[in-house]
Write an enzyme that holds these catalytic residues in place. Sequence first.
Site, PDB file in Angstrom:
ATOM      1  CB  THR A  61      22.047  28.576   5.837  1.00  0.00           C
ATOM      2  OG1 THR A  61      23.177  29.268   6.369  1.00  0.00           O
ATOM      3  CG2 THR A  61      22.165  28.492   4.339  1.00  0.00           C
ATOM      4  CD  GLU A 111      12.873  35.634 -22.385  1.00  0.00           C
ATOM      5  OE1 GLU A 111      13.166  34.526 -21.899  1.00  0.00           O
ATOM      6  OE2 GLU A 111      13.519  36.673 -22.157  1.00  0.00           O
TER       7      GLU A 111
HETATM    8  P1  ADP Z   1      21.932  33.497   8.930  1.00  0.00           P
HETATM    9  O1  ADP Z   1      22.294  33.962  10.292  1.00  0.00           O
HETATM   10  O2  ADP Z   1      22.535  32.194   8.562  1.00  0.00           O
HETATM   11  O3  ADP Z   1      22.171  34.513   7.865  1.00  0.00           O
HETATM   12  P2  ADP Z   1      19.339  33.582  10.044  1.00  0.00           P
HETATM   13  O4  ADP Z   1      19.478  32.662  11.177  1.00  0.00           O
HETATM   14  O5  ADP Z   1      19.428  35.027  10.352  1.00  0.00           O
HETATM   15  O6  ADP Z   1      20.365  33.229   8.899  1.00  0.00           O
HETATM   16  O7  ADP Z   1      17.977  33.260   9.299  1.00  0.00           O
HETATM   17  C1  ADP Z   1      17.010  34.228   9.038  1.00  0.00           C
HETATM   18  C2  ADP Z   1      15.629  33.669   9.217  1.00  0.00           C
HETATM   19  O8  ADP Z   1      15.353  32.645   8.257  1.00  0.00           O
HETATM   20  C3  ADP Z   1      15.430  33.008  10.545  1.00  0.00           C
HETATM   21  O9  ADP Z   1      15.033  33.915  11.506  1.00  0.00           O
HETATM   22  C4  ADP Z   1      14.346  31.979  10.255  1.00  0.00           C
HETATM   23  O10 ADP Z   1      13.077  32.568  10.296  1.00  0.00           O
HETATM   24  C5  ADP Z   1      14.642  31.588   8.839  1.00  0.00           C
HETATM   25  N1  ADP Z   1      15.479  30.387   8.807  1.00  0.00           N
HETATM   26  C6  ADP Z   1      16.736  30.314   8.319  1.00  0.00           C
HETATM   27  N2  ADP Z   1      17.209  29.069   8.420  1.00  0.00           N
HETATM   28  C7  ADP Z   1      16.253  28.330   8.995  1.00  0.00           C
HETATM   29  C8  ADP Z   1      16.147  26.954   9.363  1.00  0.00           C
HETATM   30  N3  ADP Z   1      17.158  26.099   9.159  1.00  0.00           N
HETATM   31  N4  ADP Z   1      15.012  26.541   9.946  1.00  0.00           N
HETATM   32  C9  ADP Z   1      13.997  27.380  10.149  1.00  0.00           C
HETATM   33  N5  ADP Z   1      14.023  28.681   9.818  1.00  0.00           N
HETATM   34  C10 ADP Z   1      15.130  29.166   9.239  1.00  0.00           C
HETATM   35 ZN    ZN Z   2      18.080  35.613 -22.118  1.00  0.00          ZN
END
Ligand code: ADP
Ligand code: ZN
Length: 636
Positions: A233, A451
Amino acid sequence: MKDICSLTSRQNQTQTTIQEKQRELTRPQHSRQSRFMGWGKLITSTLFLQLLLMAGPSWGQEKEEKYSYSQLLNDINAGKVTLVEIDPRLQTAQVTLKGQEEPREVPLLQQNPELINSLKANNVQIDYNPSPDNSAMVRLMLQLPIVLFILFIVIAIIRRSASMSGQAMNFSKSRARFQMEAKTGISFGDVAGIDEAKEELEEVVTFLKEPEKFTAIGAKIPKGVLLIGPPGTGKTLLAKAVAGEAGVPFFSISGSEFVEMFVGVGASRVRDLFKKAKENAPCLIFIDEIDAVGRQRGVGYGGGNDEREQTLNQLLTEMDGFEGNTGIIVIAATNRPDVLDRALMRPGRFDRQVMVDYPDMKGRQGILEVHSRDKKVDEEVSLEAIARRTPGFTGADLSNLLNEAAIFTARRRKEAITMAEINDAIDRVVAGMEGTPLVDSKSKRLIAYHEIGHALVGTMMAGHDPVEKVTLIPRGQAKGLTWFTPDEDAGLITRNQLLARIAGLLGGRAAEEVIFGEDEVTTGAGNDIEKVTSLARQMVTRFGMSELGLLALEEDNQENYAAFDEIATQIDSQINLIVEKCHEKAQNIIRENRAMVDRLVEILIDKETIEGDEFRQLLEEFKEPVDSGIELCKSV
Ligand code: ADP
Ligand code: ZN
Ligand code: MG
């Protein structure tokens, strides 16, 4: 023959991946130290090999025709020898005989008293003529390819054993396993869809940038912020953005890296980390997966884990040990706030908690905008439409989605990403790779009935999401799939909607039973049944939608454990009741529409995919001749 029956169940899917991701520990890196260990070994072993080789027989010394030591003695005594040149290093003598130009070589003994005596006795000229010592060089040159070959093998072996026992070899107290980025290069502009979390953290930027503002009027600057939310996220991203905006270095470590197999390592890593951070203040420390160290102490198997507790204690000590105005802010992330030790959240530690949740539709649109910035996207593509189709997707999923679409576009040699690639990418991200369809066979027929059963029951139940498509093209582990278009960010779900969903999920198995008989049912419904059970259980234990009334009966509520035990059988019977009702409903729908089911199956086997609109149109067409007719079921 698993199938994925509705996009809305994606939330559940993501939740199971939480734990998987958690387990996915970062692979230990080979530190410089361990490399050195490797090289040290390497050098000694090759030296040893060299010695072995050198001590062995030397190659390439040609022997001339044999002329022995005893022959030489005889010849000297017979007066045939004019000159003897002794080479003490090679232990040979060059013997020149009377009337001969070319000297002949004779191997000597270690000590040659009789030779010297008889030489003197016969007045033969003696020369000492040591040869230049280049034989070692020659030997080395000759042996070089072999040495290199062995060296190569030794390196390969060491590499392998190092990577296999990476943990053990990497063990060293002084080594810190954190990363430091002087500049993250990420700003708040790169983060979208999680606006509340962003706002809260904007304040943290000011703490780092202008602490005087706060300290001047005696305010204590908070030391720790806990980011809580499912994986993907954007928690890591957000923390990096804070460091980027404040222009301070970003120290990061994952909780799982603190905890090693040796007691005390974690604690010393925490010390190292904070020491380095203090040297670089103002700065930001990011601790990912803090639940790996921050679990409640003194619970769990065998009375807890010493190493983890020591690490946690060290972390708490460090956090208590510096004042808010030293310019260090610690941001930690977790998706399991429930397991965290309460001590972590006390004032002066992670007293600020920020939720980072799944983005809503507008949020998803924003994230798609961020990630389409650096991609060529066709004008006809509506990011809003994508956002609408992807509830339950995280930022990471959306970024992955656009990337998959870009890969499809490149493979199809198109100029820009179009909706076709986006749709394929969504299918792929949700359900996995497309496989080749089965050839017409009994099992293909059975899958088709399964299905169509989902699609028909789903369509007939009021309150169910509409069918998006039914397909027999396998994807991931599924041999066939029925997709439903999820309701626009369904926030609250009614009891009837839940029952409709359960009936729809059971539609596949119901069709198998009605058409092929109870004995012929397959394992294909396994995944459906899992989801059904989980939905029904939640209705009973969380949502108060059963005869047990408005009680929260969640299993992980430990304090109510004794009470839970007594009530468990009642819960199970309530779950059974719900599932049985829905099952009956689904079977009835199939039975009453048997003729239509058969026709739809023929069409599906023929075309392999039926789109949602087409499906609904077919139902309309069949309405007239099929006498049972279609009646929308009101509820279960
Ligand atoms: P978490 O640490 O919550 O598991 P990350 O920050 O590692 O998630 O997210 C992985 C990638 O997903 C980021 O590098 C980015 O490219 C994308 N991403 C995740 N959340 C966002 C957001 N809110 N806005 C833009 N990109 C995001
Ligand atoms: Zn099924
Ligand atoms: Mg992360």
